[in-house]
Design an enzyme around this catalytic site. Structure first.
Site, PDB file in Angstrom:
ATOM      1  N   SER A   1     -13.027  -7.637   1.951  1.00 26.42           N
ATOM      2  CA  SER A   1     -12.198  -6.954   2.936  1.00 26.42           C
ATOM      3  C   SER A   1     -13.090  -6.037   3.767  1.00 26.42           C
ATOM      4  O   SER A   1     -13.951  -5.347   3.206  1.00 26.42           O
ATOM      5  CB  SER A   1     -11.099  -6.149   2.236  1.00 26.42           C
ATOM      6  OG  SER A   1     -10.265  -5.504   3.164  1.00 26.42           O
TER       7      SER A   1
ATOM      8  N   TRP B   1       0.813  -1.218   0.000  1.00 21.87           N
ATOM      9  CA  TRP B   1       0.000   0.000   0.000  1.00 21.87           C
ATOM     10  C   TRP B   1       0.843   1.263   0.000  1.00 21.87           C
ATOM     11  O   TRP B   1       0.371   2.325  -0.401  1.00 21.87           O
ATOM     12  CB  TRP B   1      -0.983  -0.001   1.174  1.00 21.87           C
ATOM     13  CG  TRP B   1      -0.375   0.000   2.560  1.00 21.87           C
ATOM     14  CD1 TRP B   1      -0.009   1.095   3.291  1.00 21.87           C
ATOM     15  CD2 TRP B   1      -0.112  -1.131   3.378  1.00 21.87           C
ATOM     16  NE1 TRP B   1       0.469   0.708   4.526  1.00 21.87           N
ATOM     17  CE2 TRP B   1       0.415  -0.653   4.610  1.00 21.87           C
ATOM     18  CE3 TRP B   1      -0.274  -2.510   3.215  1.00 21.87           C
ATOM     19  CZ2 TRP B   1       0.785  -1.510   5.650  1.00 21.87           C
ATOM     20  CZ3 TRP B   1       0.090  -3.346   4.258  1.00 21.87           C
ATOM     21  CH2 TRP B   1       0.612  -2.854   5.446  1.00 21.87           C
TER      22      TRP B   1
ATOM     23  N   TYR C   1      -4.484   2.121  -3.925  1.00 25.82           N
ATOM     24  CA  TYR C   1      -3.232   2.434  -3.234  1.00 25.82           C
ATOM     25  C   TYR C   1      -2.398   3.427  -4.047  1.00 25.82           C
ATOM     26  O   TYR C   1      -2.292   3.317  -5.269  1.00 25.82           O
ATOM     27  CB  TYR C   1      -2.417   1.168  -2.981  1.00 25.82           C
ATOM     28  CG  TYR C   1      -2.995   0.252  -1.929  1.00 25.82           C
ATOM     29  CD1 TYR C   1      -3.960   0.683  -1.029  1.00 25.82           C
ATOM     30  CD2 TYR C   1      -2.560  -1.072  -1.821  1.00 25.82           C
ATOM     31  CE1 TYR C   1      -4.484  -0.169  -0.070  1.00 25.82           C
ATOM     32  CE2 TYR C   1      -3.075  -1.924  -0.843  1.00 25.82           C
ATOM     33  CZ  TYR C   1      -4.045  -1.477   0.019  1.00 25.82           C
ATOM     34  OH  TYR C   1      -4.552  -2.313   0.977  1.00 25.82           O
TER      35      TYR C   1
ATOM     36  N   SER D   1      -2.863  -3.970   8.721  1.00 23.68           N
ATOM     37  CA  SER D   1      -2.306  -3.127   9.789  1.00 23.68           C
ATOM     38  C   SER D   1      -1.974  -3.937  11.045  1.00 23.68           C
ATOM     39  O   SER D   1      -2.383  -3.584  12.148  1.00 23.68           O
ATOM     40  CB  SER D   1      -3.277  -1.988  10.132  1.00 23.68           C
ATOM     41  OG  SER D   1      -2.605  -0.934  10.781  1.00 23.68           O
TER      42      SER D   1
END
Length: 296
Positions: free
Chosen positions: A159, A20, A54, A211
């Site tokens: 997602s 990303w 991204y 993350s």
């Protein structure tokens, strides 16, 4: 590096390299991106995570330049990408407002752009990036099924979906949704108790965790959690990032952390997490400090 079966014909490395930020690097040359991929491959990390959005819709092309320069790399990696977010940037600069688009027209156009930008004839896993409150599940499901049938996409998933969003889309599909990529880390633990993780475990479905370092916050914050992480890191000869990732790897849900960095030295040490050993009490010690109180 362990591998996780996604479908009978497709497996991913247990740790995934997230791109990303690849378009934000000072050096986006094909040679530098190739060096990042080679550093991953040297550790057995073969799975790359991308998304059309991204880098303001530039990151896929940065990867594609490296694959055009060295085509042999394509068959050494699995490519995950996402679609469905339209932001006023790049090719969607004319959009009046950031929004979601899960229509067949948009999904197909996004896939064609991703294939072109990444210089590939197939996407190993395509994810719908966010749940769309305007989603027509029949249309979206049919579009995903058709992409799998065409061979342009080998598998599909989602997602950031909640269980009910996941069930709705799956109910309109012939293909199986193979994963949900959700936020999971010592800084974001809600999925362990709100049903998100249990829902995927019930279906014996691998979970992708975005993350996993809390956006870097786990590396910079002080306090009891940081102290315990530092202690474990010192005991096992790794950095605290490896401890944070190992905490996810230790869970039985087959979690695949998605780690992104542009620093070659840090990329080369991503796999350190796989050699960290956490027993049950140590896992709960970290969890206790993450949630700020002992378990009931």
């Amino acid at each position: 590096m362990d591998r996780i079966e996604i479908t009978p014909e497709l497996s991913f490395s247990r740790i995934v390299y997230g791109m990303w930020r690849v378009g934000d690097d000072k050096d986006t040359s094909a040679r530098h991106v190739q060096a990042k991929i080679e550093a991953c491959l040297a550790q057995g990390i073969t799975t790359i995570d991308q998304a059309d959005i991204y880098g303001g819709y530039t990151a896929e092309a940065v990867l594609g330049a490296a694959l055009r320069e060295t085509p042999s790399l394509r068959d050494k990696v699995e490519i995950v990408t996402k679609c469905g977010i339209v932001a006023p940037a790049g090719r969607h600069a004319a959009a009046r407002v950031k929004h979601y688009d899960t229509t067949a027209e948009h999904i197909n156009a996004s896939v064609e752009a991703s294939l072109r930008d990444m210089a590939t004839d197939r996407i190993d896993l395509l994810l719908i990036h966010r749940p769309d409150p305007m989603m027509d599940a029949d249309e979206t499901g049919a579009a995903l099924d058709a992409l799998v049938e065409s061979g342009k996409v080998r598998s599909v998933g989602v997602s950031n979906f909640r269980p009910w969003d996941f069930s709705l889309l799956q109910s309109r599909m012939e293909s199986v949704l193979v994963t949900n990529q959700i936020e999971l880390s010592l800084a974001a633990t809600s999925a362990f108790t709100n049903g998100d993780l249990a829902y995927l475990q019930e279906r014996d479905m691998p979970v992708m965790a975005w993350s996993p370092l809390g956006g870097g916050s786990l590396m910079t914050k002080s306090g009891p959690l940081a102290d315990v992480m530092a202690r474990i890191a010192a005991e096992q000869g790794v950095d605290v990032a490896a401890v944070a990732v190992a905490w996810l790897l230790a869970h039985p849900a087959k979690i695949l952390p998605v780690l992104g960095t542009n620093n070659l030295q840090r990329i080369a040490s991503i796999s350190d997490a796989s050699r960290v050993v956490l027993d049950r009490q140590t896992w709960f010690e970290l969890y206790t400090h993450a949630i700020g109180h002992e378990v009931p």
